[in-house]
Design a protein around this motif. Structure first.
Motif, mmCIF file in Angstrom:
data_model
loop_
_atom_site.group_PDB
_atom_site.id
_atom_site.type_symbol
_atom_site.label_atom_id
_atom_site.label_comp_id
_atom_site.label_asym_id
_atom_site.label_seq_id
_atom_site.Cartn_x
_atom_site.Cartn_y
_atom_site.Cartn_z
ATOM 1 N N GLY A 71 29.985 -23.936 33.877
ATOM 2 C CA GLY A 71 30.685 -24.684 35.091
ATOM 3 C C GLY A 71 31.702 -25.512 34.211
ATOM 4 O O GLY A 71 32.686 -26.469 34.691
ATOM 5 N N GLY A 72 32.124 -25.415 32.750
ATOM 6 C CA GLY A 72 32.812 -26.128 31.922
ATOM 7 C C GLY A 72 34.215 -25.483 31.983
ATOM 8 O O GLY A 72 34.568 -24.587 32.802
ATOM 9 N N PRO A 73 35.201 -26.081 31.168
ATOM 10 C CA PRO A 73 36.431 -25.645 31.178
ATOM 11 C C PRO A 73 36.938 -24.437 30.057
ATOM 12 O O PRO A 73 37.973 -23.813 30.242
ATOM 13 N N TYR A 74 36.059 -24.323 29.236
ATOM 14 C CA TYR A 74 36.601 -23.501 28.037
ATOM 15 C C TYR A 74 36.554 -22.055 28.339
ATOM 16 O O TYR A 74 36.890 -21.332 27.407
ATOM 17 N N HIS A 75 35.803 -21.446 29.522
ATOM 18 C CA HIS A 75 36.047 -20.039 29.576
ATOM 19 C C HIS A 75 37.549 -19.703 29.917
ATOM 20 O O HIS A 75 37.756 -18.523 29.654
#
Length: 333
Positions: A71-75
């Motif tokens: 659910g984070g931004p780094y993908h």
């Protein structure tokens, strides 16, 4: 069958499901391919990045991360990284192969020059490492750095093996793992790593990407001898004219008579190609069932990719990834 032929094929469903993420990836790509001091960089990059490519590799990264609950931004950073690495290798490959067409359009080296293509490719590699570092994950950096080295190693191996009739299927597989599958497997693996998925799931994602990439390349090699130009984005027979020992040729050479080997030595090793030689090569491959055998190999790798997904969470994206493996090989059914 091409990835463009019908709406809502597996790739289209992935794109639709991950549309928000891909919008962020595209915005990040546009931002990071900019250059304040060298306008040639965004010109060359945009020619390739915005040429209607499928963005398959970044989609795999996004899908793997979301499938594992990230659910984070780094993908988004990792997906952009994967696309930059892929674009850089295309720029370099077209120079090495002296290609004139990519995705149905003139190549960057043809429109500009070899120097621009090589240097802009170098710039994109550098940008990709900046994006990796921003994730703060040493393991991600390790995976993608290793993939970059493996890609370069595979291309160098191909230089020495491509026109040598002694090249067998084992060497071919090493080349394919380098030039194609390494980035597929890294793309899926880092998605699991950034999501902090259990190790069995990370391994499954790696296996899926590796097998999918091998199947994808075998199919591309087959299409070179039987696909429409608009489907494959290059001219039919380009691999033959470039004297590349791809899997169908390797299989035909392995069963060749002495007279047939003399033909292959002339056209592949010596580069003495004449009118009608492409048709003769295709006839020899047909005589020995080389195309059918290579297609069976592709189907086997697609099945291996699908089997790996069993270790992953039950999720709509898992079904799309399974369908994608089927679709990749359906192009030569």
């Amino acid at each position: 069958m091409s990835l463009d032929e019908a709406a809502m094929k597996p790739h289209d469903r992935l794109s639709a499901h991950l549309a928000g993420d891909m919008e962020s990836v595209n915005a990040l790509i546009r931002e990071r391919m900019a250059s304040e001091h060298a306008p040639r960089i965004p010109e060359v990059t945009a020619h390739l990045v915005e040429a209607g490519g499928k963005r398959l590799r970044p989609l795999l990264t996004l899908a793997a991360a979301r499938l594992c609950g990230y659910g984070g931004p780094y993908h988004v950073h990792l997906a952009a990284t994967v696309e930059f690495i892929h674009t850089a290798t295309l720029l370099h490959d077209d120079v090495v192969d002296e290609s004139k067409q990519r995705r149905g359009r003139p190549t960057a080296n043809l429109l500009w020059d070899n120097k621009s293509s090589v240097l802009v490719g170098d710039y994109l590699f550098s940008r990709s490492f900046q994006l990796m570092v921003e994730t703060g994950s040493l393991r991600v950096l390790d995976i993608l750095a290793n993939a970059s080295a493996t890609i370069a190693e595979g291309e160098v191996l191909q230089l020495t093996a491509a026109q040598d009739l002694a090249t067998d299927e084992g060497v071919y597989l090493k080349v394919v793992r380098g030039k194609t599958a390494a980035l597929f497997s890294a793309a899926t693996e880092v998605g699991g790593v950034i999501a902090e998925a259990p190790e069995d799931q990370v391994r499954a994602l790696y296996t899926y990407g590796d097998a999918l990439g091998i199947a994808f390349q075998i199919v591309d090699d087959l299409l070179d001898y039987g696909g429409a130009t608009e489907t494959i984005g290059k001219n039919v027979g380009d691999d033959f004219r470039e004297r590349k020992l791809t899997l169908p040729v390797i299989k035909a050479v392995a069963q060749a008579s002495e007279e047939e080997r003399a033909f292959w030595r002339r056209v592949i090793e010596k580069g003495d190609q004449r009118e009608g030689d492409l048709e003769q090569a295709m006839a020899l491959m047909a005589r020995h069932g080389a195309m059918e055998a290579a297609r069976a190999d592709a189907l086997g790798w697609a099945a291996r990719a699908k089997a790996a997904l069993a270790a992953l969470p039950d999720h709509p994206l898992r079904a799309m990834l399974s369908d994608l493996a089927d679709f990749v090989v359906a192009r030569v059914s």
